[in-house]
Design a protein around this motif. Structure first.
Motif, PDB file in Angstrom:
ATOM      1  N   ARG A   1     -13.448 -20.784   2.332  1.00 43.27           N
ATOM      2  CA  ARG A   1     -12.108 -20.174   2.418  1.00 43.27           C
ATOM      3  C   ARG A   1     -11.529 -19.973   1.022  1.00 43.27           C
ATOM      4  O   ARG A   1     -10.931 -18.946   0.730  1.00 43.27           O
ATOM      5  N   TRP A   2     -11.687 -20.981   0.148  1.00 42.62           N
ATOM      6  CA  TRP A   2     -11.192 -20.882  -1.222  1.00 42.62           C
ATOM      7  C   TRP A   2     -11.873 -19.720  -1.934  1.00 42.62           C
ATOM      8  O   TRP A   2     -11.223 -18.886  -2.553  1.00 42.62           O
ATOM      9  N   HIS A   3     -13.198 -19.652  -1.835  1.00 41.22           N
ATOM     10  CA  HIS A   3     -13.970 -18.609  -2.510  1.00 41.22           C
ATOM     11  C   HIS A   3     -13.589 -17.222  -1.990  1.00 41.22           C
ATOM     12  O   HIS A   3     -13.483 -16.280  -2.777  1.00 41.22           O
ATOM     13  N   HIS A   4     -13.372 -17.109  -0.680  1.00 35.92           N
ATOM     14  CA  HIS A   4     -13.019 -15.816  -0.080  1.00 35.92           C
ATOM     15  C   HIS A   4     -11.710 -15.284  -0.662  1.00 35.92           C
ATOM     16  O   HIS A   4     -11.625 -14.104  -0.999  1.00 35.92           O
ATOM     17  N   LEU A   5     -10.717 -16.139  -0.794  1.00 36.71           N
ATOM     18  CA  LEU A   5      -9.439 -15.671  -1.342  1.00 36.71           C
ATOM     19  C   LEU A   5      -9.477 -15.547  -2.855  1.00 36.71           C
ATOM     20  O   LEU A   5      -9.101 -14.507  -3.407  1.00 36.71           O
ATOM     21  N   PHE A   6      -9.935 -16.562  -3.541  1.00 33.61           N
ATOM     22  CA  PHE A   6      -9.763 -16.612  -4.991  1.00 33.61           C
ATOM     23  C   PHE A   6     -10.867 -15.932  -5.801  1.00 33.61           C
ATOM     24  O   PHE A   6     -10.634 -15.547  -6.940  1.00 33.61           O
ATOM     25  N   LEU A   7     -12.046 -15.787  -5.229  1.00 35.66           N
ATOM     26  CA  LEU A   7     -13.120 -15.145  -5.985  1.00 35.66           C
ATOM     27  C   LEU A   7     -13.511 -13.769  -5.436  1.00 35.66           C
ATOM     28  O   LEU A   7     -13.975 -12.920  -6.190  1.00 35.66           O
ATOM     29  N   ASP A   8     -13.323 -13.560  -4.138  1.00 37.03           N
ATOM     30  CA  ASP A   8     -13.711 -12.285  -3.530  1.00 37.03           C
ATOM     31  C   ASP A   8     -12.560 -11.282  -3.478  1.00 37.03           C
ATOM     32  O   ASP A   8     -12.779 -10.132  -3.106  1.00 37.03           O
ATOM     33  N   SER A   9     -11.361 -11.687  -3.819  1.00 33.20           N
ATOM     34  CA  SER A   9     -10.195 -10.807  -3.777  1.00 33.20           C
ATOM     35  C   SER A   9      -9.839 -10.352  -5.191  1.00 33.20           C
ATOM     36  O   SER A   9     -10.184 -11.019  -6.168  1.00 33.20           O
ATOM     37  N   SER A  10      -9.123  -9.260  -5.266  1.00 34.61           N
ATOM     38  CA  SER A  10      -8.659  -8.781  -6.569  1.00 34.61           C
ATOM     39  C   SER A  10      -7.543  -9.689  -7.084  1.00 34.61           C
ATOM     40  O   SER A  10      -6.895 -10.382  -6.289  1.00 34.61           O
ATOM     41  N   PRO A  11      -7.294  -9.701  -8.388  1.00 37.90           N
ATOM     42  CA  PRO A  11      -6.190 -10.498  -8.930  1.00 37.90           C
ATOM     43  C   PRO A  11      -4.844 -10.152  -8.284  1.00 37.90           C
ATOM     44  O   PRO A  11      -4.024 -11.036  -8.049  1.00 37.90           O
ATOM     45  N   GLU A  12      -4.648  -8.884  -7.953  1.00 39.32           N
ATOM     46  CA  GLU A  12      -3.397  -8.471  -7.301  1.00 39.32           C
ATOM     47  C   GLU A  12      -3.277  -9.086  -5.910  1.00 39.32           C
ATOM     48  O   GLU A  12      -2.199  -9.527  -5.515  1.00 39.32           O
ATOM     49  N   GLU A  13      -4.402  -9.114  -5.171  1.00 45.49           N
ATOM     50  CA  GLU A  13      -4.385  -9.724  -3.836  1.00 45.49           C
ATOM     51  C   GLU A  13      -4.137 -11.224  -3.926  1.00 45.49           C
ATOM     52  O   GLU A  13      -3.390 -11.779  -3.114  1.00 45.49           O
ATOM     53  N   VAL A  14      -4.753 -11.867  -4.885  1.00 41.54           N
ATOM     54  CA  VAL A  14      -4.538 -13.305  -5.071  1.00 41.54           C
ATOM     55  C   VAL A  14      -3.055 -13.572  -5.326  1.00 41.54           C
ATOM     56  O   VAL A  14      -2.458 -14.440  -4.687  1.00 41.54           O
ATOM     57  N   ARG A  15      -2.464 -12.826  -6.241  1.00 42.33           N
ATOM     58  CA  ARG A  15      -1.029 -13.015  -6.540  1.00 42.33           C
ATOM     59  C   ARG A  15      -0.165 -12.739  -5.314  1.00 42.33           C
ATOM     60  O   ARG A  15       0.800 -13.456  -5.055  1.00 42.33           O
ATOM     61  N   LEU A  16      -0.505 -11.707  -4.556  1.00 42.20           N
ATOM     62  CA  LEU A  16       0.247 -11.373  -3.347  1.00 42.20           C
ATOM     63  C   LEU A  16       0.245 -12.543  -2.369  1.00 42.20           C
ATOM     64  O   LEU A  16       1.293 -12.947  -1.856  1.00 42.20           O
ATOM     65  N   HIS A  17      -0.919 -13.103  -2.112  1.00 42.10           N
ATOM     66  CA  HIS A  17      -1.006 -14.197  -1.142  1.00 42.10           C
ATOM     67  C   HIS A  17      -0.371 -15.483  -1.672  1.00 42.10           C
ATOM     68  O   HIS A  17       0.265 -16.218  -0.906  1.00 42.10           O
ATOM     69  N   LEU A  18      -0.504 -15.745  -2.958  1.00 44.45           N
ATOM     70  CA  LEU A  18       0.168 -16.918  -3.526  1.00 44.45           C
ATOM     71  C   LEU A  18       1.686 -16.742  -3.501  1.00 44.45           C
ATOM     72  O   LEU A  18       2.416 -17.695  -3.247  1.00 44.45           O
ATOM     73  N   ARG A  19       2.152 -15.524  -3.729  1.00 43.33           N
ATOM     74  CA  ARG A  19       3.597 -15.268  -3.664  1.00 43.33           C
ATOM     75  C   ARG A  19       4.112 -15.454  -2.233  1.00 43.33           C
ATOM     76  O   ARG A  19       5.182 -16.003  -2.008  1.00 43.33           O
ATOM     77  N   ARG A  20       3.336 -14.994  -1.257  1.00 41.07           N
ATOM     78  CA  ARG A  20       3.715 -15.208   0.157  1.00 41.07           C
ATOM     79  C   ARG A  20       3.763 -16.704   0.464  1.00 41.07           C
ATOM     80  O   ARG A  20       4.668 -17.165   1.160  1.00 41.07           O
ATOM     81  N   ALA A  21       2.786 -17.426  -0.043  1.00 41.19           N
ATOM     82  CA  ALA A  21       2.776 -18.882   0.170  1.00 41.19           C
ATOM     83  C   ALA A  21       3.998 -19.519  -0.469  1.00 41.19           C
ATOM     84  O   ALA A  21       4.630 -20.405   0.128  1.00 41.19           O
ATOM     85  N   GLU A  22       4.351 -19.085  -1.660  1.00 38.76           N
ATOM     86  CA  GLU A  22       5.543 -19.600  -2.342  1.00 38.76           C
ATOM     87  C   GLU A  22       6.798 -19.339  -1.511  1.00 38.76           C
ATOM     88  O   GLU A  22       7.648 -20.230  -1.350  1.00 38.76           O
ATOM     89  N   THR A  23       6.908 -18.151  -0.945  1.00 45.28           N
ATOM     90  CA  THR A  23       8.068 -17.800  -0.113  1.00 45.28           C
ATOM     91  C   THR A  23       8.128 -18.673   1.134  1.00 45.28           C
ATOM     92  O   THR A  23       9.192 -19.201   1.482  1.00 45.28           O
ATOM     93  N   VAL A  24       6.986 -18.852   1.800  1.00 37.75           N
ATOM     94  CA  VAL A  24       6.950 -19.686   3.008  1.00 37.75           C
ATOM     95  C   VAL A  24       7.304 -21.130   2.658  1.00 37.75           C
ATOM     96  O   VAL A  24       8.084 -21.775   3.381  1.00 37.75           O
ATOM     97  N   LEU A  25       6.780 -21.644   1.557  1.00 39.08           N
ATOM     98  CA  LEU A  25       7.094 -23.021   1.168  1.00 39.08           C
ATOM     99  C   LEU A  25       8.571 -23.178   0.807  1.00 39.08           C
ATOM    100  O   LEU A  25       9.173 -24.212   1.108  1.00 39.08           O
ATOM    101  N   THR A  26       9.162 -22.165   0.206  1.00 36.73           N
ATOM    102  CA  THR A  26      10.603 -22.202  -0.090  1.00 36.73           C
ATOM    103  C   THR A  26      11.395 -22.307   1.202  1.00 36.73           C
ATOM    104  O   THR A  26      12.277 -23.169   1.343  1.00 36.73           O
ATOM    105  N   GLU A  27      11.086 -21.441   2.158  1.00 40.49           N
ATOM    106  CA  GLU A  27      11.791 -21.456   3.446  1.00 40.49           C
ATOM    107  C   GLU A  27      11.531 -22.751   4.207  1.00 40.49           C
ATOM    108  O   GLU A  27      12.428 -23.290   4.856  1.00 40.49           O
TER     109      GLU A  27
END
Length: 164
Positions: free
Chosen positions: A102-128
């Motif tokens: 799962r880690w490799h699929h997101l962090f190594l198989d995705s583009s840097p933009e996709e990684v940032r997008l998903h980490l930003r979504r995670a940040e938003t969910v954790l804030t809420e």
């Protein structure tokens, strides 16, 4: 910037019967991700939340997910993006546990933009999630221990976590 992520992983395994911290975080993050479900991206969301948890635990030296502050995990996104390390580098080592795919699929198989997008979504969910936990339990500091609860499926015996 890592605070010794690999050293933390090694110590975590020693103190937690050989378990990998990302694997443990992923089990816990599933409940948070389902609460903040993002249509079509739940796997990436739970993976991103788990990784922010793992990085925060390394930074804070937390050996128990129950003690990890939600805001600490949330803040990891901006900390890591400021230093601009590459996932999979010696500074930001990959997960090597049972669920490392799962880690490799997101962090190594995705583009840097996709990684940032998903980490930003995670940040938003954790804030809420931190806000909601504080609303429900104003007397406590929101941690993953006082905001999530362990469940065991009585038929399959599978362990999963939900939110309080």
């Amino acid at each position: 910037m890592s605070g010794g992520v690999q050293e933390f992983v090694n110590q975590y395994r020693i103190e937690n019967d050989g378990r990998d911290p990302f694997d443990d975080c992923l089990i816990r993050s599933g409940g948070v991700a389902s609460w903040g479900y993002d249509d079509g991206h739940s796997e990436f969301l739970s993976t991103a939340i788990a990784e922010l948890m793992r990085l925060a635990m390394a930074r804070d030296g937390v050996m128990s997910i129950e003690d990890l502050r939600i805001d600490s995990a949330r803040d990891e996104f901006s900390r890591w993006m400021e230093s601009d390390p590459l996932p999979g580098s010696t500074v930001w080592p990959p997960s090597t546990g049972e669920r490392s795919g799962r880690w490799h699929h997101l962090f190594l198989d995705s583009s840097p933009e996709e990684v940032r997008l998903h980490l930003r979504r995670a940040e938003t969910v954790l804030t809420e999630f931190a806000i909601e936990t504080k609303r429900r339990r104003p007397e406590t500091v929101p941690t993953f221990g006082n905001s999530t609860r362990k469940f065991v499926n009585p038929v399959t015996g599978v362990t999963f976590y939900g939110i309080f």
